[in-house]
Motif scaffolding. Sequence first.
Motif, mmCIF file in Angstrom:
data_model
loop_
_atom_site.group_PDB
_atom_site.id
_atom_site.type_symbol
_atom_site.label_atom_id
_atom_site.label_comp_id
_atom_site.label_asym_id
_atom_site.label_seq_id
_atom_site.Cartn_x
_atom_site.Cartn_y
_atom_site.Cartn_z
ATOM 1 N N LEU A 309 0.815 -1.223 0.000
ATOM 2 C CA LEU A 309 0.000 0.000 0.000
ATOM 3 C C LEU A 309 0.843 1.265 0.000
ATOM 4 C CD1 LEU A 309 -2.767 -1.005 2.581
ATOM 5 C CD2 LEU A 309 -2.875 -1.084 0.092
ATOM 6 N N SER A 310 2.092 1.144 0.414
ATOM 7 C CA SER A 310 2.938 2.340 0.474
ATOM 8 C C SER A 310 3.525 2.709 -0.884
ATOM 9 C CB SER A 310 4.087 2.124 1.479
ATOM 10 O OG SER A 310 4.968 1.105 1.026
ATOM 11 N N HIS A 311 3.410 1.809 -1.879
ATOM 12 C CA HIS A 311 4.008 2.078 -3.181
ATOM 13 C C HIS A 311 3.074 1.850 -4.360
ATOM 14 C CE1 HIS A 311 7.818 1.790 -0.887
ATOM 15 N NE2 HIS A 311 8.304 2.557 -1.848
ATOM 16 N N MET A 312 1.865 1.340 -4.107
ATOM 17 C CA MET A 312 0.979 1.011 -5.226
ATOM 18 C C MET A 312 -0.358 1.728 -5.085
ATOM 19 S SD MET A 312 1.521 -3.089 -5.866
ATOM 20 C CE MET A 312 0.677 -3.072 -7.437
ATOM 21 N N THR A 313 -0.883 2.137 -6.224
ATOM 22 C CA THR A 313 -2.239 2.681 -6.256
ATOM 23 C C THR A 313 -3.216 1.538 -6.519
ATOM 24 O OG1 THR A 313 -2.229 3.091 -8.644
ATOM 25 C CG2 THR A 313 -1.341 4.833 -7.210
ATOM 26 N N LEU A 314 -4.491 1.812 -6.266
ATOM 27 C CA LEU A 314 -5.504 0.792 -6.510
ATOM 28 C C LEU A 314 -5.535 0.402 -7.984
ATOM 29 C CD1 LEU A 314 -7.847 -0.948 -5.528
ATOM 30 C CD2 LEU A 314 -9.371 1.006 -5.915
ATOM 31 N N ILE A 334 -5.146 -8.715 -0.356
ATOM 32 C CA ILE A 334 -4.612 -8.190 0.905
ATOM 33 C C ILE A 334 -3.737 -6.970 0.629
ATOM 34 C CG2 ILE A 334 -3.255 -8.727 2.957
ATOM 35 C CD1 ILE A 334 -3.804 -11.686 2.374
ATOM 36 N N GLY A 335 -4.001 -5.912 1.362
ATOM 37 C CA GLY A 335 -3.157 -4.724 1.302
ATOM 38 C C GLY A 335 -2.214 -4.708 2.493
ATOM 39 N N PRO A 342 -0.207 6.071 2.987
ATOM 40 C CA PRO A 342 -0.962 7.319 3.198
ATOM 41 C C PRO A 342 -2.433 7.008 3.481
ATOM 42 C CG PRO A 342 -0.479 7.003 0.869
ATOM 43 C CD PRO A 342 0.283 5.955 1.610
ATOM 44 N N ALA A 343 -3.100 7.920 4.159
ATOM 45 C CA ALA A 343 -4.501 7.705 4.543
ATOM 46 C C ALA A 343 -5.391 7.469 3.330
ATOM 47 C CB ALA A 343 -4.993 8.910 5.341
ATOM 48 N N GLU A 347 -8.269 4.285 2.277
ATOM 49 C CA GLU A 347 -9.649 4.507 1.852
ATOM 50 C C GLU A 347 -9.911 3.870 0.499
ATOM 51 O OE1 GLU A 347 -13.539 5.650 1.948
ATOM 52 O OE2 GLU A 347 -12.064 5.745 3.563
ATOM 53 N N ASN A 348 -8.947 3.953 -0.409
ATOM 54 C CA ASN A 348 -9.126 3.421 -1.764
ATOM 55 C C ASN A 348 -9.169 1.888 -1.784
ATOM 56 O OD1 ASN A 348 -9.157 5.981 -2.880
ATOM 57 N ND2 ASN A 348 -6.946 6.005 -3.268
#
Length: 453
Positions: A309-314, A334-335, A342-343, A347-348
């Motif tokens: 999650l710290s390096h990839m977008t949805l 799993i994320g 980031p927050a 959410e995404n």
Amino acid sequence: MHYNQDPIVALATPQGVGAIAVVRLSGKGVIEMVNQLFCGSDLTQQASHTIHFGLIKQGDVTIDEVLVSIFIAPHSFTKEDAVEISCHGAPFIVEQLIQLLVAQGVRIAEPGEFTKRAFLNGRFDLAQAEAVADLIAADSKLAHQTALHQMRGGFSLELQTLRKALCHFAAMLALELDFAEEDVAFLDRKDLKILAGALIENLTPLIDSFSLGNAIKQGVSVVIVGKPNVGKSTLLNQLLQEERAIVSPIAGTTRDAIEGTLHLGGIRFRFVDTAGLREKTLDSIEAIGIERTKQQLSKACVVLYLVDLSHMTLKQAEEDLVALGLEGLPLLKIGNKIDLAPAAALENFKDYLLIAAQAGRGIAELKGKLLELVAQKPTDGSATIIINIRHCDRLQKSKEALEAVVTGLGEERSNELLVVDINRALQALGEITGEITTEEILGEIFSKFCIGK
């Protein structure tokens, strides 16, 4: 069905060196045959279920000190005269003992022959006999409980109830055929339709339980996949609570599949950490690892798709999901690294299970999700769960025959056709318990047993 009741012998304990070994015999004359080699009490004069200390001798040469257990028919596992000889576990001693017995006229048992004789002698039905092998092979709490429930007749009792109801209606329909000229009706077609529908409702959950039963019996293969360095090895270590896989910030550290086993809810899960999936690599060894990852995926019961999650977008994660060919597989997304993300990312990725593998956050929730995927309803082993593919196949055939009965009743088909479908249902159920069987079916079933069982 007839079979030879000639005396048979086999090693009932595992091959190899051990403190003791148990050599098992069954059949006509086995007590007398062992007595000829035994120096101690006269075994032919002893009561059933007694144990006797003495020596096994070949002439004047002592082979071993042993304990001999006597079981007089019909009070034995096979319902035949039976003897169990407990000797020291040296392979040489076991070999000498079996050779002496063979020289006395005893035959080496075929795989599963003791259990097959128990079935043929009415000790239990075929479903219970198959449960013996499942009980021996049980490697988890739930596998043990499920096999024990079946061996003690839980499943067989349900089948007997189903067959009894079907036999009654088949008999009534056949009786009507005998009085066809008098136009006599012995049963109401509405009652038969209600019964057929009720039987289908009883069969359906049994058939549906096979997916869980297969997982209980075979274990659940869980493959962890994702891009390099997303935390797959860290997740494996957290699940197993041991440092099984090497964790490194260097991408491509994992080159081969690394496995570990964990029991959840009585079910055995086999986790496989794999090489990180990426389309191109210059490292030939890593490329082999990626290919092995794809092989593991083809055998997976559940796939854990891990993203950072710290390096990839949805959008990147979903595109990778498609590119990696994971769509259509039993997937849990799993994320990872929520503590570094980031927050907005949290959410995404609301459709993902969010964890921080290194800190151990979300691991309990992940275990719960895995158990939900495999077992839709929790069980303590007291419910009937189908763990045998042969049973599932026969239940499905019985259900299809009953559905044909319902269709036939709706179309007002003749009694002759209804009886044919009811008999198909009875045939399928009877093949499970062995009330209807053939030598070919028995050969296929018992050939999978170990020699001494």
